[in-house]
Design an enzyme around this catalytic site. Structure first.
Site, PDB file in Angstrom:
ATOM      1  CB  SER A 292      82.968  49.515  16.240  1.00  0.00           C
ATOM      2  OG  SER A 292      82.642  49.499  14.860  1.00  0.00           O
TER       3      SER A 292
ATOM      4  CE  LYS B 278      79.614  50.256  12.863  1.00  0.00           C
ATOM      5  NZ  LYS B 278      80.142  49.752  14.131  1.00  0.00           N
TER       6      LYS B 278
END
Length: 618
Positions: A409, A209
């Site tokens: 996402s 991430k």
């Protein structure tokens, strides 16, 4: 003395008259501009901007600007914008992918359209799945027996991708086919924040991430570099394979690498056009006059336009499909996901949920296709959209997700309730992870002699950007992020008939191409928007249907104001950048792009499911 006072009084009197004259002139010009914009929009709304081909000729595919799934509402009045600000203002121009494809398909069956000419000099690009979808329509057009030509003085990478679908590509003798590969770059602010003494508190879950890295690093982490190198390499290989198949040459011949390209240009003495011709990237080198002569022979001469007979894509009348009763609702999630109402270029959680609800409550809508082209964004807004989509499925309406260039996402979060997910092989998806960033400026203020003090009933009551973040607040924020991640992988596991532990192995913020996502079980099949619609019809068991697009229709006043304010907003940065040297103008454009991304971060809990590298892809 009296003469002096008369002079002073006269000076102020005439100065006031001059200022009053200027004021009235500016107001009058503003009023005239408002009237012209209003009349222009009224003409377009009433159909004044469309005309049928009066005689046989070509469809001129002269796309100006970028291709998006869902243009901003004010962009639908693109002809007026181009007339007022010039065709070169591609910043203002957004073109609907589906309008382009439907226009090509309509032209295929139009007896007055005998071919297509692609003039892409003002085309600023689009994501790979979008251009593949247009390429599919161009192939259908060619298969009908009608030719497709591409003309250009030069071809950028995106322009050439579309041009490769043509029967014949012309290039100027002084032109270039500019192929160089893909890149994903971003700005990193750690050193700047350190110099400003800004304290950055980062909370995240997911090894890959990397959206928070600009705040805590000055470069990419090794994990992010490894992951991004893999998917960007896959996208570039997909590009080469498509062009190679279209041109019927090996992929290595399309782009032999930097060293191979240098060797090839050395052999041609630096003649880029000759290199393109010898390597079969183009079919012929010709001047504008020579191309005009060839196209006139193909399509005839227009005395009115004093050119070969053709009608611009922007003038060709796209017919509205007949209402067949049953419909398949199409809802767009195009852009970063924000909490609240939709803004230009972004997805509003409340707006999109309301559109899904309208489709759910409409008895004529038998299924819903959610078209996702988003890098994600607010977790709160993503959940609002997901919950409404789940309600539609629970109500018995099949839900199919069509993934465009990105469904990463938060874009994947909102896809989880679907009965079926269709992705393009080049879609960027996954990036299953969550992060939060809080910055405080207590040290910055301290360095200039500004201090904050007071009393509170608990440390949590005193959370402020001007004070250090209390340890309790930091721990609570991390717990919230971890809870959000568990929620995310559980949603995915339930949707994909897996377990949270198995999903965690392919999550951790990892970005996947559609092809890899299919192998990992994150999507059901590879295809395009047509495949998603066909699947929705199959699940709903309907034989005849029409597509019902859910977009907010602005009022006439909104249309006028959107065109005016949009034009001003676009002209100001353009004017500023025009005054800068080219390298600085490029930097200014990048900084503006980065600031626009940050402006979309408005989650009330400061939790985000966002893929930064996907958004930086170019």
């Amino acid at each position: 003395m009296r003469t002096l006072w008369r002079f002073i009084a006269g000076f102020f009197k005439w100065t006031w008259r001059l200022l009053n004259f200027v004021r009235e002139m500016v107001l009058n010009l503003f009023f005239i501009f408002l009237v012209l914009v209003g009349v222009g929009i009224w003409m377009q709304v009433s159909g004044g901007d469309s005309k049928e081909t009066a005689s046989r000729g070509a469809l001129l595919l002269d796309i100006s600007g970028v291709i998006v799934d869902k243009p901003d509402s004010s962009q639908r009045f693109s002809k007026l914008s181009r007339q007022l600000l010039g065709a070169s203002s591609d910043r203002l121009q957004e073109n609907s992918l589906f309008d382009i494809v439907n226009t090509i398909r309509q032209a295929k069956d139009d007896r007055n359209i005998t071919g297509i000419v692609m003039d892409l000099k003002n085309f600023a690009g689009g994501d790979q799945p979008s251009m593949q979808y247009i390429g599919k329509a161009l192939k259908e057009f060619r298969d009908s027996g009608k030719p497709v030509y591409a003309v250009g003085e030069n071809y950028s990478q995106g322009q050439y991708y579309l041009a490769s679908f043509a029967n014949k590509i012309w290039l100027s003798p002084q032109g270039v086919v500019d192929l160089h590969g893909f890149a994903t770059n971003g700005l990193y602010y750690k050193s700047l924040l350190d110099k400003l003494k800004v304290s950055t508190h980062v909370f995240r879950v997911g090894t890959y991430k990397s959206a928070v890295e600009p705040f805590i690093r000055d470069d990419m982490s090794p994990a992010a570099r490894e992951a991004d190198s893999r998917w960007i390499g896959e996208l570039w290989q997909n590009y080469l394979n498509t062009v190679a198949a279209n041109r019927q040459i090996p992929a290595e011949q399309v782009f032999p690498g930097a060293q191979g390209l240098l060797e090839g240009l050395t052999k041609t003495g630096g003649d880029t056009a000759k290199y393109a011709l010898e390597n079969k990237l183009v079919d012929a080198l010709a001047s504008s006059a020579e191309i005009e002569k060839a196209l006139t022979k193909e399509f005839g001469w227009s005395k009115t336009d004093k050119n070969y007979r053709a009608i611009s894509y922007y003038d060709y009348a796209l017919k509205t499909p007949a209402d067949t009763g049953d419909s398949i609702g199409v809802v767009f999630a195009n852009g970063a996901i924000m909490d609240g109402e939709e803004t230009q270029g972004n997805v509003g959680g409340d707006t999109t949920a309301a559109q899904i609800r309208d489709a759910r409550l409409d008895p004529k809508v038998k299924a819903i296709v959610l078209r996702v082209n988003s890098p994600g964004g607010s977790v709160t807004a993503s959940e609002v959209i997901r919950a409404e989509l789940a309600a539609a499925r629970a109500a018995g309406k099949p839900v199919v997700v069509s993934m465009g260039g990105m469904a990463a996402s938060g874009g994947y979060w909102i896809s989880t309730p679907a009965n079926y997910i269709v992705a393009n092989p080049s879609t960027l998806t996954g990036s299953i992870g969550i992060f939060g960033v809080i910055t405080t400026v207590e040290n910055s203020l301290d360095s200039i002699g500004v201090h904050t003090d007071g009393v509170s009933t608990s440390p949590l009551a005193d959370v402020s950007i001007t004070r250090a973040l209390p340890p309790e607040a930091q721990l609570m924020m991390q717990l919230s992020i971890e809870n959000g991640y568990k929620r995310f992988i559980t949603l995915v596991a339930d949707a994909r008939h897996s377990t949270p532990e198995q999903i965690d192995k392919i999550a951790q913020g990892h970005v996947w191409t559609g092809q890899d996502a299919k192998a990992n079980g994150l999507v059901d099949s590879l295809g395009d928007f047509d495949d998603a619609v066909a699947k929705a019809a199959e699940l709903a068991k309907v034989k005849q249907w029409h597509l019902e697009y859910y977009v907010d229709e602005p009022t006439f006043f909104d249309k006028v104001m959107d065109n005016m304010s949009g034009s001003v907003r676009a002209m100001l940065p353009d004017a500023f950048q025009a005054m800068l040297p080219a390298p600085l103008a490029s930097v200014a454009s990048t900084v503006k792009s980065e600031s626009d991304k940050l402006a979309a971060f408005n989650d009330p809990q400061n939790r985000y499911a966002f893929c930064l590298t996907c958004a930086n892809m170019r």
